[in-house]
Write an enzyme that holds these catalytic residues in place. Structure first.
Site, PDB file in Angstrom:
ATOM      1  N   GLU A 274      -4.902  -0.365  -2.490  1.00 36.40           N
ATOM      2  CA  GLU A 274      -5.073   0.060  -3.881  1.00 36.40           C
ATOM      3  C   GLU A 274      -6.337  -0.636  -4.348  1.00 36.40           C
ATOM      4  OE1 GLU A 274      -5.273   0.260  -7.473  1.00 36.40           O
ATOM      5  OE2 GLU A 274      -3.376  -0.797  -7.814  1.00 36.40           O
ATOM      6  N   CYS A 308      -8.276  -2.302 -12.714  1.00 40.68           N
ATOM      7  CA  CYS A 308      -8.915  -1.246 -11.929  1.00 40.68           C
ATOM      8  C   CYS A 308      -8.763   0.090 -12.636  1.00 40.68           C
ATOM      9  CB  CYS A 308      -8.358  -1.208 -10.520  1.00 40.68           C
ATOM     10  SG  CYS A 308      -6.602  -0.991 -10.495  1.00 40.68           S
TER      11      CYS A 308
HETATM   12  C1  UN1 Z   1      -5.265  -3.086 -11.149  1.00 42.37           C
HETATM   13  O1  UN1 Z   1      -5.898  -3.301 -12.170  1.00 42.37           O
HETATM   14  O2  UN1 Z   1      -5.591  -3.642 -10.086  1.00 42.37           O
HETATM   15  O3  UN1 Z   1      -2.210   0.926 -15.213  1.00 42.37           O
HETATM   16  C2  UN1 Z   1      -4.106  -2.182 -11.063  1.00 42.37           C
HETATM   17  C3  UN1 Z   1      -2.707  -0.190 -15.257  1.00 42.37           C
HETATM   18  C4  UN1 Z   1      -2.329  -1.202 -14.223  1.00 42.37           C
HETATM   19  C5  UN1 Z   1      -3.477  -1.393 -13.303  1.00 42.37           C
HETATM   20  C6  UN1 Z   1      -3.163  -2.300 -12.184  1.00 42.37           C
HETATM   21  N1  UN1 Z   1      -1.142  -0.808 -13.532  1.00 42.37           N
HETATM   22  O4  UN1 Z   1      -3.521  -0.496 -16.103  1.00 42.37           O
END
Ligand code: UN1
Length: 517
Positions: A274, A308
């Site tokens: 991810e 992210c």
């Molecule tokens: C990350 O930032 O690595 O939806 C993933 C969201 C979070 C993001 C997590 N679940 O903002």
């Protein structure tokens, strides 16, 4: 639960911070339930205040990794055989333990990762949600064999089971939620785990491991092996005893892990990644203005842009651009930037000096090659930590950014609606596919944008961050990751193996109960 808008609960938060500051915290290789000395000890400081020493951390040695894998492999067989229902009991207890320890965890997230109160609360809840959601999947999907229809005279069944020992490598931006989510997924599917937290956040990871053990998990099933990617990370992904790797973090690191795994002799293992995003939001002239402003500010500057999922490029039709930019600049000025320990702070620090310097360098590029249209002010004393003043900039081309810029910088591109397709294709050509926002009241506009820009999570007329476990399964495509999504019905599949078991019941006198596998 607490309501931190209330004075009493804010007082509890302040007390938890004070209590934490009196503690001496230690993180290191945590194997078989024992904290080991490790190597390369160092101070852990706070991104809010570099003079504040939170505790100490050491790295796992190659021998630590070997020992942890040995223990994990031995313990995994019984854990797998125990079945999903037994594993769910432990995972639910972990969810409860996290919630029971919420005040201390929020304080630790604040000090070690620079999380604001709101982000801390959300993160502890998300970690608990992951445990409970994966407990439910463990019961549903690992509860026993599924009967398949086949020829008379035999039984045919499909059963899911763990692959063995998983390496879980997690990021600093959700040092509790993503750490716990990966570990809980791997455990739920019947694996044992070696977890490598981000270098910046070993203390909260160590705390999470302690909680898992307290919740009743055999300590051999979960070891913490902190350290650098080049040393501990490499040792893990190259180790013949590792049967799968789950990774959340930067795209470049994912490439490196992918290469290492591919180069392993005599092994083919799954890689669950991810990674980053170059997330866009497309607004058209029918969008509700106030809603857009609100959602853009949340998506681009929430968690100091260190998600992210965060918004990186806002696409506004040129007819509305001046008005939107002016309003966004005004809205940014209302954000409180500062110490995340203060409940009124909206935007805390970035994670470390390196990150701050990368962002400042990017701002220099924006000043030269684009146009900085707004920059927030830093409060007094900002230099004590790694506060970074958020920026809004207008970029001259839709493909101005080659890759993810991880922090509170919003890029805006004013587009000509006649060229929507060309603009969207340029964004898509970068190869990412994580989150995508659309603000419009026209079906065809939303459908066009969705068809043109790859994304694992599409958000219409709302913010593009803060996916909720079980509600918005989260994860991307292309350079943004391999899937499966976190917090969704298919989350556990790649952590598991499928075994098809066929028994000839004619050979047991037609009695299916004799060998009831
Ligand atoms: C990350 O930032 O690595 O939806 C993933 C969201 C979070 C993001 C997590 N679940 O903002």
């Amino acid at each position: 639960g607490r309501d931190y808008s209330q004075a009493e609960d804010r007082e509890i938060h302040a007390q938890a911070l004070e209590a934490l500051d009196r503690e001496k915290l230690n993180a290191g290789p945590f194997i078989g339930g024992a904290l080991k000395a490790g190597e390369s000890p160092r101070d852990v400081t706070s991104p809010c205040d570099r003079a504040r020493i939170l505790g100490h951390a050491s790295e796992a040695t190659a021998e630590d990794v070997d020992e942890a894998i040995q223990r994990a492999a031995n313990a995994q067989v019984a854990w797998d055989r125990a079945g999903g229902a037994a594993r769910a009991v432990v995972l639910r207890a972990m969810g409860d333990a996290l919630e029971a320890d919420m005040d201390r965890l929020i304080a630790l997230l604040c000090r070690e990762a620079g999380k604001t109160l709101d982000d801390g609360v959300a993160e502890v809840r998300e970690a608990a949600d992951f445990c409970r959601y994966y407990a439910m999947l463990a019961e549903q999907q690992f509860g026993g064999p599924e009967d398949l229809i086949g020829p008379a005279g035999e039984t045919n069944r499909l059963v899911l089971h763990g692959r063995g020992v998983f390496a879980c490598i997690s990021p600093w931006n959700f040092p509790l939620a993503i750490f716990t989510g990966q570990v809980a997924a791997a455990l739920a599917a019947g694996n044992a785990v070696l977890a490598k937290p981000a270098e910046q956040t070993p203390l909260v990871a160590c705390e999470a491991v302690r909680q898992f053990h307290k919740a009743g998990l055999d300590p051999d099933l979960l070891a913490l092996v902190p350290g650098r990617g080049e040393t501990v990370g490499a040792a893990l992904v190259n180790h013949p005893g590792i049967d799968g790797v789950a990774f959340t973090g930067g795209t470049e690191t994912a490439f490196a892990i992918n290469r290492s795994i591919a180069a392993r002799e005599g092994a083919i293992i799954p890689f669950i990644a991810e990674t980053g995003g170059l997330n866009g939001m497309f607004v058209d002239t029918t969008a509700l203005r106030e809603q857009v402003i609100d959602d853009v500010i949340t998506s681009a500057f929430g968690s100091a842009g260190q998600r992210c999922s965060a918004l990186r490029i806002l696409f506004i039709p040129k007819a509305n651009a001046d008005d939107f930019i002016q309003r966004l600049a005004g809205a940014l000025k209302t954000r409180v930037i500062g110490d995340p320990a203060d409940p009124s702070t909206d935007i805390g620090p970035v994670i470390d000096a390196e990150s701050r310097e990368i962002l400042e360098k990017h701002v220099q590029r924006l000043e030269k090659e684009a146009k900085v249209v707004a920059r927030a002010d830093l409060p007094e004393g900002a230099e004590r930590g790694d506060l970074f003043a958020p920026v809004i900039a207008e970029i001259p081309t839709p493909d101005f950014l080659e890759k993810e810029v991880f922090g509170p910088i919003l890029h805006i591109y004013r587009y000509d609606p006649d060229n929507l397709e060309e603009v969207a294709r340029k964004l898509a050509a970068r190869g990412y596919g994580l989150t995508l926002g659309v603000h419009s009241r026209i079906d065809a506009f939303a459908a066009d944008v969705m068809a043109l820009v790859p994304a694992g999570n599409v958000y219409v007329n709302r913010s593009i961050t803060g996916a909720v476990v079980g509600v918005q399964p989260f994860g991307g495509e292309g350079l943004s990751g391999t899937g499966p999504k976190a917090g969704g019905p298919n989350s556990l599949i790649r952590y598991a193996s499928e075994k098809a078991i066929s028994v000839n019941i004619a050979a047991q006198g037609g009695d299916p109960a004799l060998l009831n596998l």
